[in-house]
Scaffold this motif. Structure first.
Motif, PDB file in Angstrom:
ATOM      1  N   LEU A 108       0.827  -1.204   0.000  1.00 16.22           N
ATOM      2  CA  LEU A 108       0.000   0.000   0.000  1.00 16.22           C
ATOM      3  C   LEU A 108       0.864   1.258   0.000  1.00 16.22           C
ATOM      4  CD1 LEU A 108      -3.336   0.699   1.572  1.00 16.22           C
ATOM      5  CD2 LEU A 108      -1.502   2.347   2.023  1.00 16.22           C
ATOM      6  N   PHE A 109       1.922   1.282   0.801  1.00 17.39           N
ATOM      7  CA  PHE A 109       2.801   2.452   0.829  1.00 17.39           C
ATOM      8  C   PHE A 109       3.410   2.701  -0.545  1.00 17.39           C
ATOM      9  CE2 PHE A 109       4.068   3.777   5.338  1.00 17.39           C
ATOM     10  CZ  PHE A 109       2.827   3.458   5.858  1.00 17.39           C
ATOM     11  N   ASN A 110       3.810   1.641  -1.231  1.00 21.65           N
ATOM     12  CA  ASN A 110       4.394   1.783  -2.562  1.00 21.65           C
ATOM     13  C   ASN A 110       3.395   2.410  -3.528  1.00 21.65           C
ATOM     14  OD1 ASN A 110       6.405   1.125  -4.742  1.00 21.65           O
ATOM     15  ND2 ASN A 110       4.718  -0.178  -5.420  1.00 21.65           N
ATOM     16  N   ALA A 111       2.161   1.887  -3.527  1.00 18.20           N
ATOM     17  CA  ALA A 111       1.131   2.419  -4.412  1.00 18.20           C
ATOM     18  C   ALA A 111       0.791   3.862  -4.058  1.00 18.20           C
ATOM     19  CB  ALA A 111      -0.123   1.546  -4.333  1.00 18.20           C
ATOM     20  N   ALA A 112       0.690   4.153  -2.770  1.00 20.63           N
ATOM     21  CA  ALA A 112       0.333   5.508  -2.331  1.00 20.63           C
ATOM     22  C   ALA A 112       1.424   6.515  -2.705  1.00 20.63           C
ATOM     23  CB  ALA A 112       0.089   5.525  -0.825  1.00 20.63           C
ATOM     24  N   ARG A 113       2.676   6.145  -2.517  1.00 18.77           N
ATOM     25  CA  ARG A 113       3.771   7.058  -2.852  1.00 18.77           C
ATOM     26  C   ARG A 113       3.794   7.362  -4.348  1.00 18.77           C
ATOM     27  NH1 ARG A 113       7.124   3.595   0.688  1.00 18.77           N
ATOM     28  NH2 ARG A 113       7.303   4.611   2.716  1.00 18.77           N
ATOM     29  N   ILE A 114       3.594   6.333  -5.156  1.00 19.45           N
ATOM     30  CA  ILE A 114       3.597   6.533  -6.607  1.00 19.45           C
ATOM     31  C   ILE A 114       2.491   7.504  -7.010  1.00 19.45           C
ATOM     32  CG2 ILE A 114       3.118   5.404  -8.820  1.00 19.45           C
ATOM     33  CD1 ILE A 114       4.614   2.946  -7.727  1.00 19.45           C
ATOM     34  N   ARG A 118       3.523  11.330  -8.229  1.00 18.08           N
ATOM     35  CA  ARG A 118       3.314  11.559  -9.661  1.00 18.08           C
ATOM     36  C   ARG A 118       2.009  12.291  -9.965  1.00 18.08           C
ATOM     37  NH1 ARG A 118       5.129   5.548 -11.975  1.00 18.08           N
ATOM     38  NH2 ARG A 118       7.251   5.577 -11.125  1.00 18.08           N
ATOM     39  N   GLY A 119       1.161  12.445  -8.950  1.00 18.94           N
ATOM     40  CA  GLY A 119      -0.126  13.083  -9.170  1.00 18.94           C
ATOM     41  C   GLY A 119      -1.022  12.270 -10.080  1.00 18.94           C
ATOM     42  N   THR A 120      -0.965  10.950  -9.951  1.00 23.37           N
ATOM     43  CA  THR A 120      -1.744  10.055 -10.802  1.00 23.37           C
ATOM     44  C   THR A 120      -2.801   9.317  -9.997  1.00 23.37           C
ATOM     45  OG1 THR A 120      -0.083   8.302 -10.485  1.00 23.37           O
ATOM     46  CG2 THR A 120       0.161   9.704 -12.413  1.00 23.37           C
ATOM     47  N   ALA A 140      -1.496   7.648   6.003  1.00 23.29           N
ATOM     48  CA  ALA A 140      -2.081   8.978   6.203  1.00 23.29           C
ATOM     49  C   ALA A 140      -1.527   9.654   7.449  1.00 23.29           C
ATOM     50  CB  ALA A 140      -3.599   8.873   6.287  1.00 23.29           C
ATOM     51  N   SER A 141      -1.265   8.876   8.490  1.00 24.10           N
ATOM     52  CA  SER A 141      -0.779   9.468   9.741  1.00 24.10           C
ATOM     53  C   SER A 141       0.691   9.845   9.668  1.00 24.10           C
ATOM     54  CB  SER A 141      -1.001   8.497  10.904  1.00 24.10           C
ATOM     55  OG  SER A 141      -0.136   7.373  10.808  1.00 24.10           O
ATOM     56  N   GLN A 142       1.429   9.243   8.731  1.00 31.28           N
ATOM     57  CA  GLN A 142       2.870   9.473   8.654  1.00 31.28           C
ATOM     58  C   GLN A 142       3.282  10.404   7.523  1.00 31.28           C
ATOM     59  OE1 GLN A 142       4.849   5.646   8.419  1.00 31.28           O
ATOM     60  NE2 GLN A 142       3.667   4.808  10.121  1.00 31.28           N
ATOM     61  N   THR A 143       2.355  10.769   6.659  1.00 26.94           N
ATOM     62  CA  THR A 143       2.701  11.490   5.441  1.00 26.94           C
ATOM     63  C   THR A 143       1.925  12.798   5.356  1.00 26.94           C
ATOM     64  OG1 THR A 143       2.895   9.310   4.380  1.00 26.94           O
ATOM     65  CG2 THR A 143       3.012  11.233   2.953  1.00 26.94           C
ATOM     66  N   LEU A 144       2.602  13.857   4.995  1.00 25.33           N
ATOM     67  CA  LEU A 144       1.959  15.156   4.865  1.00 25.33           C
ATOM     68  C   LEU A 144       1.045  15.193   3.642  1.00 25.33           C
ATOM     69  CD1 LEU A 144       4.943  17.553   5.656  1.00 25.33           C
ATOM     70  CD2 LEU A 144       3.021  16.985   7.152  1.00 25.33           C
ATOM     71  N   ASN A 145      -0.003  16.005   3.742  1.00 24.95           N
ATOM     72  CA  ASN A 145      -0.918  16.287   2.624  1.00 24.95           C
ATOM     73  C   ASN A 145      -1.645  15.048   2.109  1.00 24.95           C
ATOM     74  OD1 ASN A 145      -0.048  19.024   2.662  1.00 24.95           O
ATOM     75  ND2 ASN A 145       1.725  18.479   1.398  1.00 24.95           N
ATOM     76  N   VAL A 146      -1.999  14.168   3.022  1.00 26.48           N
ATOM     77  CA  VAL A 146      -2.793  12.995   2.667  1.00 26.48           C
ATOM     78  C   VAL A 146      -4.160  13.120   3.335  1.00 26.48           C
ATOM     79  CG1 VAL A 146      -3.013  10.488   2.818  1.00 26.48           C
ATOM     80  CG2 VAL A 146      -0.774  11.522   2.420  1.00 26.48           C
ATOM     81  N   VAL A 147      -5.213  12.967   2.541  1.00 25.93           N
ATOM     82  CA  VAL A 147      -6.578  12.993   3.060  1.00 25.93           C
ATOM     83  C   VAL A 147      -7.129  11.577   2.980  1.00 25.93           C
ATOM     84  CG1 VAL A 147      -8.898  13.929   2.797  1.00 25.93           C
ATOM     85  CG2 VAL A 147      -6.907  15.367   2.309  1.00 25.93           C
ATOM     86  N   ALA A 192      -0.671  16.544  -3.041  1.00 27.76           N
ATOM     87  CA  ALA A 192      -1.520  15.849  -2.076  1.00 27.76           C
ATOM     88  C   ALA A 192      -1.979  14.499  -2.618  1.00 27.76           C
ATOM     89  CB  ALA A 192      -2.726  16.713  -1.733  1.00 27.76           C
ATOM     90  N   LEU A 193      -2.565  13.710  -1.730  1.00 22.19           N
ATOM     91  CA  LEU A 193      -3.127  12.417  -2.101  1.00 22.19           C
ATOM     92  C   LEU A 193      -4.489  12.253  -1.443  1.00 22.19           C
ATOM     93  CD1 LEU A 193      -2.653   9.535  -3.425  1.00 22.19           C
ATOM     94  CD2 LEU A 193      -1.995   8.801  -1.115  1.00 22.19           C
ATOM     95  N   LEU A 194      -5.489  11.874  -2.225  1.00 22.34           N
ATOM     96  CA  LEU A 194      -6.770  11.423  -1.685  1.00 22.34           C
ATOM     97  C   LEU A 194      -6.703   9.907  -1.572  1.00 22.34           C
ATOM     98  CD1 LEU A 194      -9.444  13.520  -3.622  1.00 22.34           C
ATOM     99  CD2 LEU A 194      -8.714  13.790  -1.249  1.00 22.34           C
ATOM    100  N   LEU A 195      -6.788   9.402  -0.368  1.00 19.18           N
ATOM    101  CA  LEU A 195      -6.706   7.968  -0.107  1.00 19.18           C
ATOM    102  C   LEU A 195      -8.109   7.489   0.244  1.00 19.18           C
ATOM    103  CD1 LEU A 195      -4.980   5.466   0.182  1.00 19.18           C
ATOM    104  CD2 LEU A 195      -4.151   6.326   2.366  1.00 19.18           C
ATOM    105  N   VAL A 196      -8.772   6.828  -0.706  1.00 22.72           N
ATOM    106  CA  VAL A 196     -10.188   6.470  -0.579  1.00 22.72           C
ATOM    107  C   VAL A 196     -10.299   4.984  -0.253  1.00 22.72           C
ATOM    108  CG1 VAL A 196     -12.449   6.510  -1.681  1.00 22.72           C
ATOM    109  CG2 VAL A 196     -10.753   8.271  -2.255  1.00 22.72           C
ATOM    110  N   ASP A 197     -10.674   4.680   0.978  1.00 20.17           N
ATOM    111  CA  ASP A 197     -10.749   3.300   1.463  1.00 20.17           C
ATOM    112  C   ASP A 197     -12.162   2.737   1.275  1.00 20.17           C
ATOM    113  OD1 ASP A 197      -9.859   0.956   2.599  1.00 20.17           O
ATOM    114  OD2 ASP A 197      -9.826   1.725   4.649  1.00 20.17           O
ATOM    115  N   GLU A 198     -12.261   1.416   1.316  1.00 21.17           N
ATOM    116  CA  GLU A 198     -13.539   0.715   1.151  1.00 21.17           C
ATOM    117  C   GLU A 198     -14.227   1.143  -0.151  1.00 21.17           C
ATOM    118  OE1 GLU A 198     -14.159  -1.614   3.191  1.00 21.17           O
ATOM    119  OE2 GLU A 198     -12.943  -1.111   4.948  1.00 21.17           O
TER     120      GLU A 198
END
Length: 324
Positions: A108-114, A118-120, A140-147, A192-198
């Motif tokens: 998950l960290f690998n996918a989130a960082r990419i 890259r803004g993809t 989300a708790s360890q990385t800045l600008n993650v929602v 930033a990253l929008l991390l959309v779970d479920e």
């Protein structure tokens, strides 16, 4: 506290909050807000007005004068509680594994960082109970600008998801247009990253409504869900090509392996021989949620004097798990 007010980038343990100075406390509030905890939520936890006026005044001040002493005590208690609930490395009361980096976390960290760097747009799928949600919250708790936001079956329209994103940013605009613009204004210049779970529990149209954030703001997006998400997206290629064609990163994670089982189980049960680790892996089928239930149940039995062996693992698994 070791971190300076200029260098506070890691959320401390809850117990460290009560000894903080006023400036350290302000820095921590700002750090929590960057991790998605709104000022309104912090104010509510402290028992003050929902508009957060008192907290806003505190953040603008310096030190802690007599006017803020009572508020500071309430604020420290509130923040300690928030850290315990959302960011603590261990929660023995809830009988949860410590937040540890498993193979699922690495995926998950690998996918989130990419997606973030890259803004993809991308998605990550995997079996239920494997630790995807815990890993997403860790990122989300360890990385800045993650929602971080989680979908649920009660969402009746796409705007419900957009409104949840806005709320996590402390945005309370009345119209959909104003909410979207406020989110873009807040995130579009910050990698930033929008991390959309479920993401597998809502229709594709809900996810499609979020593509405006990537199209207009270059905001990275990662959708996380069970295997059904991948099947749904593939079956929607024709009807939602404008969404599915944008996925530049696609990743599938698997159930945890033996090394993960050992690491997680030993955090509760102490050192284990290979036979017991194998029995735990077999009984839980690599499902983190089931392994968690099994380990804490075994901990209770061992505390009562039962010898921990492969036979006990099997007996307890039969009594507390729906076996696979």
């Amino acid at each position: 506290m070791e971190e300076t007010t200029q260098g506070l980038t890691v959320i401390p343990e809850a117990g460290a909050v009560h000894s903080m100075t006023g400036d350290e406390l302000r820095q921590l509030v700002r750090l929590l807000v960057s991790k998605g905890v709104t000022q309104r939520y912090i104010s509510d936890k402290a028992g003050y007005d929902k508009a957060g006026a008192r907290l806003a005044q505190f953040l603008k001040a310096a030190g802690v004068d007599a006017g803020f002493e009572t508020f500071s005590v309430a604020l420290k208690s509130a923040i300690a509680l928030i850290i315990s609930e959302r960011f603590s490395l261990a929660d023995t009361t809830a009988r949860k594994f410590r937040r540890m980096e498993t193979s699922v976390t690495q995926d998950l960290f690998n996918a989130a960082r990419i997606c973030q760097n890259r803004g993809t747009m991308g998605y990550l799928t995997g079996p239920g109970g494997s630790g995807k949600t815990t890993s997403a919250k860790m990122y989300a708790s360890q990385t800045l600008n993650v929602v971080y936001v989680a979908c649920n079956e009660l969402m009746g329209r796409p705007y419900d998801l957009i409104r949840r994103i806005a709320k996590s940013l402390d945005i309370y605009e009345r119209s959909r247009y104003d909410s979207i613009q406020a989110i873009l204004d807040r995130l579009s210049m910050s990698r930033a990253l929008l991390l959309v779970d479920e993401a597998d529990v809502v229709p594709v149209s809900f996810l499609s409504a979020l593509r405006i954030f990537n199209d207009e703001g270059g905001i990275g997006m990662l959708f996380v869900g069970q295997e059904g998400l991948q099947r749904t997206l593939r079956s929607s290629v024709k009807s939602h090509r404008y969404l599915t064609s944008r996925f530049r990163h696609q990743e599938h994670t698997r159930a945890i392996g033996m090394d993960d089982v050992r690491m997680l189980a030993e955090s509760v049960l102490g050192p284990l021989d290979s036979g017991i680790v194998a029995a735990l892996r077999s009984a839980s089928a690599g499902v983190t949620r089931d392994l968690e239930t099994l380990c804490y149940s075994l901990h209770d039995f061992a505390g009562g004097g039962e010898a921990l062996d492969e036979k006990l693992v099997k007996q307890v698994a039969e009594s507390v798990l729906i076996l696979h």
